[in-house]
Design an enzyme around this catalytic site. Structure first.
Site, PDB file in Angstrom:
ATOM      1  N   PRO A   1       0.828  -1.214   0.000  1.00  9.87           N
ATOM      2  CA  PRO A   1       0.000   0.000   0.000  1.00  9.87           C
ATOM      3  C   PRO A   1       0.857   1.257   0.000  1.00  9.87           C
ATOM      4  CG  PRO A   1      -0.023  -1.056   2.150  1.00  9.87           C
ATOM      5  CD  PRO A   1       0.682  -1.992   1.233  1.00  9.87           C
TER       6      PRO A   1
ATOM      7  N   GLY B   1       2.711   4.667   1.079  1.00 10.78           N
ATOM      8  CA  GLY B   1       3.233   5.221   2.317  1.00 10.78           C
ATOM      9  C   GLY B   1       3.975   4.261   3.214  1.00 10.78           C
ATOM     10  N   VAL B   2       4.299   3.037   2.708  1.00  9.40           N
ATOM     11  CA  VAL B   2       4.987   2.074   3.572  1.00  9.40           C
ATOM     12  C   VAL B   2       6.497   2.064   3.328  1.00  9.40           C
ATOM     13  CG1 VAL B   2       2.987   0.594   3.870  1.00  9.40           C
ATOM     14  CG2 VAL B   2       4.519   0.197   1.939  1.00  9.40           C
ATOM     15  N   GLY B   3       6.996   2.941   2.437  1.00  7.66           N
ATOM     16  CA  GLY B   3       8.445   3.067   2.270  1.00  7.66           C
ATOM     17  C   GLY B   3       9.017   2.364   1.070  1.00  7.66           C
TER      18      GLY B   3
ATOM     19  N   SER C   1     -14.176 -12.489  -0.297  1.00  9.19           N
ATOM     20  CA  SER C   1     -13.775 -12.749   1.089  1.00  9.19           C
ATOM     21  C   SER C   1     -14.812 -12.313   2.117  1.00  9.19           C
ATOM     22  CB  SER C   1     -12.432 -12.057   1.382  1.00  9.19           C
ATOM     23  OG  SER C   1     -12.562 -10.652   1.301  1.00  9.19           O
TER      24      SER C   1
ATOM     25  N   LYS D   1      -5.274  -7.612   6.504  1.00  8.58           N
ATOM     26  CA  LYS D   1      -6.564  -7.667   7.197  1.00  8.58           C
ATOM     27  C   LYS D   1      -6.372  -7.827   8.701  1.00  8.58           C
ATOM     28  CE  LYS D   1      -9.049  -9.575   3.218  1.00  8.58           C
ATOM     29  NZ  LYS D   1      -9.754 -10.744   2.669  1.00  8.58           N
TER      30      LYS D   1
END
Length: 793
Positions: free
Chosen positions: A360, A362-364, A682, A725
């Site tokens: 996702p 913004g996680v670097g 799901s 999740k």
């Protein structure tokens, strides 16, 4: 010029000097350079024996040592007026043609030629026809001068004063730009009238060429614009400067290109191509439009780092320190980089890896690319592929197009100045496709270690070695990437950060960065640990830390204003004072529902920004068995709802639901946040639990969340995105999560503290799901079917 002296008596035996590229006529004076040994001996002999010599043109100018068969039969006897011996052993002589001669025989060949000759007398009578021909010849000669033939005025005057026809023909022929064999033809015309006719014929041909050139010149001048005239004058100025000894700019540019090509250390085939293009440039007129195209091409070719490499740091300890200093967590990525370094330290033949970071925003993903380059000691290149739709963006345009350039791959390599950078291609899942081609197909060659050692750019038309480049691609989603391209990359998944990780990142990286960027100091602003957790829980809900950084920046801006207004004390932000800076909380933290409710089940979903928690609602109303689905659901999610309804109907008796309920009730399933599109299988068990709850009247536990696909037989099938999740459930304060039993293997990817704080229950059937999800005070038949095996992971 003509010579008016009387003709001397010609001896029968004369030394012979063969002439190259020169034909001498009687009564004309020419300078003569003598260099061949046999000719020098003949010149010396003639100086001893009366200064007379036989001068005969040789048939082939390339013949260095002519023999008897290599010279013409007709020549000219000449007197030597002056002789000058030069320091290099050669001689220079000034000779005057006396009379036509014919070689009768060769008396001697060594050490020089001696020949027996006979003189050729000619008639000097002038009849009316001859006189007319002489006048025509003089007129044409003057006309040639008018049309631009470089004939001095004194030569024209001398020609007008000649009265002998043969001598006039010789004089004019000598001053025309005729080939040696054409002049020899006139020399061998022994009759004056015939000689005049041949001279006039050659002169008329020259006149036609001059007149045609004059017409062309006039037409060009009429069409010449002001710019063209200025260019013409500039070119003339260049020519004048060149004659004055000034530097030839064109040649200087060619020499510079040759030096740069040699310094570029290109592969042999590429250097050969560059030299060929340079040869084309050298032959072209400076005004040609193609010259700028060739210059641009050569500049790109020379500017590429064919042999320039960054010296790598192969110190694993130092690399580990750099990676740890720059990023918290991301252990798998760091391990992969250190593995590459270790293998590269053992072998120099290793090709650069091709990694794909998926996760996702913004996680670097992007920022760790810079850290990888720094840890390896390489240059870093970043290229965004978002919105790229044209294949030429990758491979470049062919040089036939106006304004063609190399593709962005070659451009970036050229800017980096090294052939082994770390090359990051951002947003590879956002690449588009239209009528201009498919860029992902062009990337197949770039990202294939078996092919990219000879990457062909359409503009360069020469192979460039990309095998030493470390390619890193980033994507938010893996599905949009074509399978062929995905197969060429090593995929590394970036999970979302946990609450503790976000607090640590904010403390170690984000807050110091924002304090520095806002002109503050650590002595002016301090965040408590509680304030940071409150920010994470109630003001940001994301997988990464971008919103968290923006939230910290918002606080820093307000503190900076207070400092400017005169506040001198330190500002301490706590969980109790945070709302003064950020306003009321944007999200609620804790359970999705405040109490156990009928028809409301908590589900877990995966989004592009990580996992999230949703509440699926179901209700019943009087009707005829209709099913309404709302919440902007996709086809797959709608089919899951149909499967859930079918399962409930088939198990109605066991669930103590009236089997004829479809005849009396309509069902409505709603997934909140209706403006956001939703899809995927799901949520199947979550919708089934909500339906079972509303039909049985049994509430659903608010502290439990679930995810899994349902079948018509009630089996629970595995799903994707489990890590994201579960992190979302942990962020939301959920304590128990139901997951498909086949997804237990994915729990190893979870951080240990999350596994300790979450109770994860694997389930394989809907009976187990209902047994765990519905409250204990439900009907005994449902409680009896509840599975007791809850595994905590």
């Amino acid at each position: 010029m003509s010579q008016q002296s009387d003709v001397r008596a010609i001896p029968e035996i004369l030394p012979l000097i063969p002439l190259r590229d020169l034909t001498l006529f009687p009564n004309l004076v020419v300078p003569l350079f003598v260099g061949r040994e046999r000719s020098i001996h003949a010149l010396e002999e003639s100086m001893r024996q009366g200064h007379l010599v036989a001068l005969v043109t040789q048939k082939e100018a390339e013949t260095q040592d002519p023999g008897i068969e290599d010279v013409y039969e007709i020549g000219c006897a000449a007197s030597i007026m002056q002789e000058l011996k030069l320091p290099d052993g050669t001689a220079k002589a000034l000779v005057e043609g006396q009379q036509r001669i014919r070689i009768v025989e060769f008396v001697q060949t060594d050490p020089f030629f001696l020949v027996r000759v006979e003189t050729i007398d000619e008639s000097t009578e002038v009849d009316m026809e001859t006189q007319a021909l002489m006048r025509a010849l003089i007129h044409d000669f003057e006309r040639a001068a008018e049309l631009g033939k470089p004939i001095p005025q004194e030569v024209l005057m001398a020609a007008s004063s000649i009265e002998e026809p043969g001598r006039l023909a010789d004089f004019v022929a000598f001053h025309l730009s005729l080939k040696v064999d054409e002049k020899q033809e006139i020399l061998e015309a022994l009759e004056p009238f015939a000689r005049l006719e041949r001279t006039v014929a050659f002169l008329r041909k020259e006149l036609e060429i001059l007149e045609l050139g004059s017409k062309i010149q006039s037409r060009v001048k009429e069409q010449m614009t002001k710019t063209q005239r200025e260019y013409f004058l500039r070119e003339q100025l260049k020519a004048i400067q060149q004659e004055l000894g000034h530097l030839d700019e064109v040649q200087a540019e060619i020499d510079e290109y040759k030096e740069r090509i040699a310094e570029a250390k290109m592969p042999e085939d590429v250097e050969e191509k560059a030299q060929k293009e340079l040869a084309r440039l050298e032959k072209m007129p400076p005004a040609a439009a193609e010259t700028s195209v060739i210059r641009t091409y050569l500049d790109w070719l020379i500017g590429l780092p064919w042999a320039t490499e960054s010296e790598e740091k192969l110190d694993l300890v130092a690399a580990q320190e750099i990676l740890d200093d720059d990023h918290y967590g991301l252990e798998k990525v760091k391990e992969r980089v250190l593995e590459y370094l270790a293998v590269h330290k053992l072998t120099d033949q290793m090709r650069g890896p091709i990694l794909c970071f998926v996760g996702p925003p913004g996680v670097g993903k992007t920022s760790i690319g810079k850290s990888i380059a720094r840890s390896l000691g390489r240059e870093f290149i970043r290229m965004s592929l978002g919105g790229v739709r044209d294949e030429a963006e990758i491979r470049g345009h062919r040089r036939t197009y106006v304004g063609a350039l190399p593709g962005r791959i070659i451009q970036s390599i050229s800017q980096a100045g090294t052939k082994n950078p770390v090359f990051m291609m951002d947003e590879i899942d956002k690449v588009g496709m239209d009528f201009r081609g498919d860029p992902t197909s062009a990337l197949l060659e770039v990202l294939d270690p078996e092919q990219n050692y000879a990457f062909q750019d359409h503009y360069l038309e020469a192979p460039f070695d990309l095998s030493n480049v470390m390619f890193i691609t980033t994507a938010n989603l893996l599905d949009p990437i074509p399978p062929a391209l995905r197969d060429r990359m090593e995929v590394i998944h970036f999970p979302g950060y946990t609450e503790d990780e976000k607090v640590h990142i904010a403390t170690q990286y984000l807050i110091p960065k924002q304090i520095r960027e806002h002109g503050l100091t650590p002595g002016k602003l301090e965040f408590s640990d509680g304030a940071l957790r409150e920010m994470v829980r109630r003001y940001t809900r994301e997988a990464g830390v971008r919103n968290l950084e923006r939230t910290v920046a918002m606080v820093c801006r307000q503190v900076a204003r207070k400092v400017v207004e005169g506040k001198k004390t330190k500002t301490r932000v706590t969980d109790r004072t945070l709302h003064k800076y950020l306003g009321p909380p944007k999200f609620s933290f804790g359970l999705a529902e405040e109490r156990d409710e009928v028809g409301a089940a908590t589900g877990l979903v995966w989004t592009e920004v990580g996992g999230d928690v949703i509440t699926i609602e179901a209700t019943k109303m009087s009707g005829k068995g209709g099913l309404t689905l709302t919440g902007h659901l996709g086809d797959v999610m709608r089919e899951s709802a149909q499967a859930a309804v079918s399962y409930i109907r088939t198990r109605a008796g066991e669930l103590e639901i009236p089997e004829d309920f479809p005849e009396h009730f309509d069902m409505h399933i709603h997934v909140p946040a209706a403006a956001i599109p939703k899809d995927g299988p799901s949520a199947g068990i979550t919708m089934a639990v909500a339906l079972a709850s509303v039909l049985t009247g049994c509430p659903v536990r608010r502290d439990i969340a679930m995810t899994g696909e349902i079948t018509l037989r009630g089996r629970v099938l595995p799903i994707g995105g489990l890590k994201e999740k579960l992190l979302a459930a942990h962020r939301a304060g959920i304590t128990t999560v139901l997951i498909p039993k086949e997804n237990v293997r994915d729990l190893d990817l979870m951080p240990s503290h999350v596994r300790d704080e979450l109770k994860v229950v694997p389930v394989s059937s809907m009976d187990e799901v209902l047994g765990h999800a519905l409250v204990k005070e439900c009907r005994p038949s449902i409680r009896r079917r509840r599975s007791g095996g809850a595994a905590k992971s």
